[in-house]
Design an enzyme around this catalytic site. Sequence first.
Site: not given
Ligand code: NAD
Ligand code: UD1
Length: 337
Positions: A148, A152, A124
């Site tokens: 978190y 990572k 991430s």
């Molecule tokens: P998500 O929660 O939708 O998907 C993660 C999946 O992993 C879920 O389906 C959950 O049930 C499964 N899971 C969690 N722990 C497990 C375990 N111990 N055994 C088996 N399954 C397990 O999240 P996502 O948004 O699809 O994210 C996927 C990956 O990308 C995650 O590792 C997350 O940290 C990373 N990531 C996500 C974002 C984002 O904004 N969505 C940003 C940066 C990194």
């Molecule tokens: C957040 C997480 C980050 C994670 C990412 C995607 C935090 C501090 N960071 O990032 O670790 O990787 O989500 O899952 O939680 N905002 C509003 N109102 C809202 C929601 C968001 O104004 O109700 C603003 C936030 O202040 C930010 C932007 O929208 O400026 C994006 O927010 P968000 O979607 O939560 O992503 P990140 O903060 O970048």
Amino acid sequence: MSILVTGGAGYIGSHTCLELLNAGYEIVVIDNLSNGKLEAMNRVSELAKTDFKFYKIDLLNKKALETVFSENNIEAVIHFAGLKSVNESIETPLHYYHNNITGTLVLCQTMREYGVKKMVFSSSANVYGIPENVPVTEDAPLKPTNPYGRTKLMVEEILRDLYVSDNNWSVALLRYFNPIGAHESGRIGEDPNDIPNNLIPYINQVAIGKRDKLNVFGKDYDTHDGTGVRDYIHVVDLAKGHLKALEKVISTTGVDTFNLGTGVGYSVLDVIKNYENTTSQKIPYIFTHRRMGDIDKCYAETTKANKKLGWKATKSLEDMCLDAWRWQKNNPNGYAK
Ligand code: NAD
Ligand code: UD1
């Protein structure tokens, strides 16, 4: 040969499963369904017009994981499974460290036992903490500010150490920026369990009438309009990045890190305006105080992924808003019937 997808029933995982199947890969999915949905798997199968094996197991269950490796001919692993809420990780750090780190250790041990040494890992942009410069390059200092993000970074380091101990490993560490949007079919998308923390899922719920307004967290950031700037990337572009990374890990060895973003930063107000214009939905909002832990701006330098993976995000913010809204409109309750 199959690609094992951990966490494939989740948001990014389900979109990646679909792209893998569309590209002709055989896949095997494991997920404990703590946040993923079985219905997402049914819909991926329906969209790809093909079946695949799904195991509801937890990564921490080594015996169950061994069964998956012994029953299938796994070539490489795309490792999404993990917990992803920053706030929750601050409240329950041990749970986060155990799930995200021990889970990965168990996975790597099992992979090694079965001679599978190729992995694409979901890292991430959170590992950068508060970036000193934007756009952020892969060699920027790594100083996550919450458990978190530290899970990572620790997993990244574990995977680097693993390669040092055995040069046959091949790992791509993918640092995602802000994935949003949904598949253009409107059949799969992001389905948060509780009140959404993230911007687009919250806006979606305002648009559908579940919440009356959006709280914009802070208007005094050092950005063009005072609201936070982020690098939003369409989840399908992100999914396609995994296929490029997979090709790379299959054909080489080593550990490499890639930012997956668009390289463009948009503010909260830019996103609201864009969402309103593309979907014709009004998004009432008010300004509230800054959210703890938020930063002013973060967007990616993507040259490395462009050059070394041959990948570039192609979808616009309009596509992201339109697809996010289509998913929400067609599935007001997410995957629940
Ligand atoms: P998500 O929660 O939708 O998907 C993660 C999946 O992993 C879920 O389906 C959950 O049930 C499964 N899971 C969690 N722990 C497990 C375990 N111990 N055994 C088996 N399954 C397990 O999240 P996502 O948004 O699809 O994210 C996927 C990956 O990308 C995650 O590792 C997350 O940290 C990373 N990531 C996500 C974002 C984002 O904004 N969505 C940003 C940066 C990194
Ligand atoms: C957040 C997480 C980050 C994670 C990412 C995607 C935090 C501090 N960071 O990032 O670790 O990787 O989500 O899952 O939680 N905002 C509003 N109102 C809202 C929601 C968001 O104004 O109700 C603003 C936030 O202040 C930010 C932007 O929208 O400026 C994006 O927010 P968000 O979607 O939560 O992503 P990140 O903060 O970048």
